[in-house]
Design an enzyme around this catalytic site. Structure first.
Site, PDB file in Angstrom:
ATOM      1  N   ARG A   1       0.829  -1.198   0.000  1.00 28.19           N
ATOM      2  CA  ARG A   1       0.000   0.000   0.000  1.00 28.19           C
ATOM      3  C   ARG A   1       0.866   1.252   0.000  1.00 28.19           C
ATOM      4  O   ARG A   1       0.518   2.261  -0.623  1.00 28.19           O
ATOM      5  CB  ARG A   1      -0.945  -0.001   1.199  1.00 28.19           C
ATOM      6  N   ALA A   2       1.993   1.229   0.700  1.00 24.74           N
ATOM      7  CA  ALA A   2       2.874   2.396   0.741  1.00 24.74           C
ATOM      8  C   ALA A   2       3.378   2.747  -0.656  1.00 24.74           C
ATOM      9  O   ALA A   2       3.450   3.931  -1.019  1.00 24.74           O
ATOM     10  CB  ALA A   2       4.051   2.136   1.676  1.00 24.74           C
TER      11      ALA A   2
END
Length: 704
Positions: A276-277
């Site tokens: 997700r980062a």
């Protein structure tokens, strides 16, 4: 209607303004979490953003703000014909109160009508109202866990679901999510932190001229809100137009492979979990390029995006403060890995030069990305990282460490050998000892059935959890319907009520609501002996490790925590009850030791702290954990005073546990006597680990 504070009139806070504007350009970034002390204009800036969002076309009469060009096929107010005329509305700012119910958030079904008429009468909630707008949650860290889960699921999926007794409703819910919080009042769980796209630390400026300008503008706004807003109309209009232009440009922005690899490299360097980062950083970098009118992402965009997207994702345990090490960031962003101690390249566009960093709308210098000069680097906030369950092993007898030495005896020494010393004196204080590696602590729960704040420690009657019974509604509006109970109550009266059709004739007196049992959070008050009898460094290291493990457990179970310490001539409330276990860990790390053992003073101080807290939060049941070897050496009748203080606490109905820290060949068993006076069990340091949970709750005395 009073005009809101203009966004362009905000002084400083460049990172916060930029993060909000980037979400306005690209809602797919995932929202913003704003962390900062009270009085830093967090709410003011967020509310001001709503005035900059572009207007949107919506289907006339649709309560769910469907887009006429692409209406939601599952809209409860639909179906809508594609291309039907719509109306233009301003983007909404919807605020979610901390005390909101689940029905208020996701909407509710009129189940009385569903039973009696066979129709789905759905009342939309705040998630529907926020669709295609801005959803703002002030003090998001105080929101109940199940509401946060619903909120973030909707933010991630773009859809809200309502499931009630076999009736299902779904509608679109895409919004810009902004949460604000004061870290002193407690943290969000790491997995919830990760669901926010960006995070920003805000703090009041220390520059006198800037502070004066903030006050000057605020006073001018309060004196004439409409006139003040008119003076800044031009600035807000320019920002709104820039957002609209950037939105149109965004689909044409290209992310080159070199910059995508740079993003992957920096995310891997900071050891963030999942991907997700990487996705958020890429979307943020593309939004930055569009904001600056470019169609290709550059290295400077990636750097700025990483500063906003990664700080809250690199935390390895709850006591690590968010923040990034700028040097590590520059090394990870470099085109080629630098050799150790290599000189900086002043021409590197990913370097620390401010001239290569995209800024906010007024080109203010970026504030310290770590939230201040005292914020820790990538190693975290000083607390040990979560590791193997080393606590019980650390409690094994260390023969050399436990032998009596100068200043440490197995029995209370004569007064002449240890004259009283003030808590702050050199004779009383010894250097603070680092805590041992924490371990997974066993569950220590308050007995009985509570009705406190939602959490994960003790049994309680809650709005969520398993259904254990039914009852007549206790409030003006029924809670969760108990379908079987309602049918049982209505069935005997159907003939008398003239039932003719297939549906039940249900009246308000028939309605039964479900009684649900879940878990509550408690107030866990630690009473820690920091006197000379506990001062052996090896032993104190183990004690601190055990308390840190219990603090970690309190964090995971959503408790409030407090810390009372006693040594020398008295006791102090080192940490007033708070939801910030990070603050508790900091107090514990700096805890000095030495002096006599005023056990009675510690218990009385704890009793007074609980009395005050009951007035503030009467529904939250307390649990006192006394960490001591049971010795009492301050006062003419030290042990007698301690026993009377323990009896006073027991009479108040407070659940207590004594953690026995006594070690060495000669053991007096004083901690067990103290536990008996308190009416609770006694545990050795080696019994605090999660192995062997059975039987502890049964041993606790039922609270009156």
């Amino acid at each position: 209607m009073t005009a809101g504070y203009p966004f362009s009139a905000v002084v400083g806070l460049a990172d916060l303004r930029l993060a909000l504007l980037l979400n306005a350009v690209s809602p797919g970034v995932g929202g913003v979490l704003v962390r900062g002390e009270k009085g830093t204009a967090k709410s003011t800036v967020v509310r001001a953003l709503a005035g900059l969002l572009p207007d949107a076309a919506m289907v006339s009469g649709c309560r769910f703000a469907c887009d006429p060009a692409a209406p939601d096929t599952a809209c409860p107010d639909g179906p809508h014909d594609p291309g039907v005329p719509g109306e233009v509305r301003r983007a909404r700012l919807v605020e979610l109160p901390v005390g909101a119910t689940e029905d208020r958030l996701v909407g509710s079904l009129d189940l009385e009508r569903a039973l009696a008429e066979g129709v789905k009468a759905y009342e939309p909630g705040l998630l529907a109202a926020a669709h295609r707008g801005l959803l703002y949650v002030d003090e998001v860290n105080l929101l109940h866990d199940h509401l946060v889960d619903l909120l973030l699921d909707a933010a991630a999926m773009g859809t809200a679901h309502v499931e009630r007794e076999g009736v299902s409703v779904r509608h679109a819910s895409r919004f810009i999510l902004v949460g604000t919080m004061n870290p002193e009042e407690g943290e969000l769980r790491p997995q919830l932190l990760d669901r926010f796209g960006l995070t920003v630390e805000v703090a009041a400026s220390r520059e006198p001229r800037e502070r004066a300008e903030v006050v000057r503008r605020r006073l001018a706004y309060e004196a004439d809100p409409d006139g003040f807003a008119r003076r800044w109309d031009g600035g807000d209009a320019a920002l709104a137009e820039r957002i609209r232009t950037a939105r149109e440009l965004l689909p044409h922005v290209v992310l080159p492979d070199t910059e995508l690899e740079r993003i992957a490299r920096v995310c891997a360097a900071f050891e963030v979990d999942g991907l997700r980062a990487d996705l958020v950083t890429a979307r943020t970098a593309m939004a930055l390029a569009a904001w600056h009118g470019r169609t290709e992402v550059e290295a400077a965009d990636v750097r700025q995006a990483a500063r906003l997207a990664l700080p809250h994702r690199r935390r390895r345990n709850p006591f690590d403060a968010p923040g990034l090490d700028e040097d590590r960031l520059d090394e990870a962003l470099a085109d080629e890995p630098e050799a150790p101690d290599a000189p900086e390249d002043p021409d590197d566009p990913a370097g620390p030069s401010e001239s290569g960093t995209p800024d906010g709308p007024e080109q203010d210098p970026d504030p310290d990305p770590d939230g201040g000069p005292d914020a820790p680097g990538p190693g975290g906030g000083g607390a040990p990282r979560n590791g193997p369950e080393a606590g019980p092993a650390a409690d094994r007898d260390d023969r050399a460490a436990d032998r009596p030495r100068d200043g440490e005896h197995d029995t209370a020494p004569p007064a002449a050998e240890h004259p009283p010393a003030a808590p702050g004196s050199a004779a009383a204080d010894q250097p603070a000892v680092a805590a041992a590696e924490p371990f997974r602590a066993r569950l220590i729960a308050v007995p009985g059935l509570g009705q406190g704040a939602a959490g994960r420690r003790s049994r309680a009657e809650t709005g969520t959890g398993r259904t254990t019974g039914e009852r007549r509604p206790t409030g003006a509006r029924p809670g969760r319907l108990h379908l079987a109970g309602t049918v049982r109550a209505a069935a005997p009266h159907q003939l008398a009520r003239g039932r003719r059709g297939p549906g039940l004739v249900v009246r308000r007196d028939d309605v039964r609501e479900a009684v649900r049992e879940g878990r509550e959070g408690n107030l866990v008050l630690f009473v820690v002996d920091a006197s000379g009898s506990m001062a052996a460094r090896a032993r104190m290291r183990t004690v601190k490790g055990a308390v840190l493990s219990l603090l970690l457990d309190a964090y995971q179970r959503r408790d409030k925590v407090g810390l009372v310490t006693f040594r020398g001539a008295g006791a102090e409330l080192a940490l007033p009850p708070t939801s910030s276990v990070e603050a508790g860990a900091a107090r514990l790390a700096a805890l000095p030791t030495g002096g006599r053992t005023p056990l009675a003073a510690g218990l009385l101080r704890a009793h007074e702290a609980l009395r005050v807290e009951r007035l503030r939060d009467p529904r939250r049941r307390p649990l006192v954990i006394v960490v001591t070897d049971g010795r009492a050496t301050h006062g003419r009748d030290a042990l007698g005073d301690a026993r009377r203080a323990a009896a006073l606490m027991a009479a108040s109905g407070t659940a207590s546990v004594v953690v026995d820290c006594e070690s060495g060949r000669v053991r007096l068993g004083l901690a067990a006597r103290l536990a008996a006076d308190l009416g609770g069990p006694v545990l050795g340091l080696g019994e605090l680990a999660a192995d062997g949970l059975a039987g502890l709750v049964r041993d606790l005395r039922a609270a009156s």
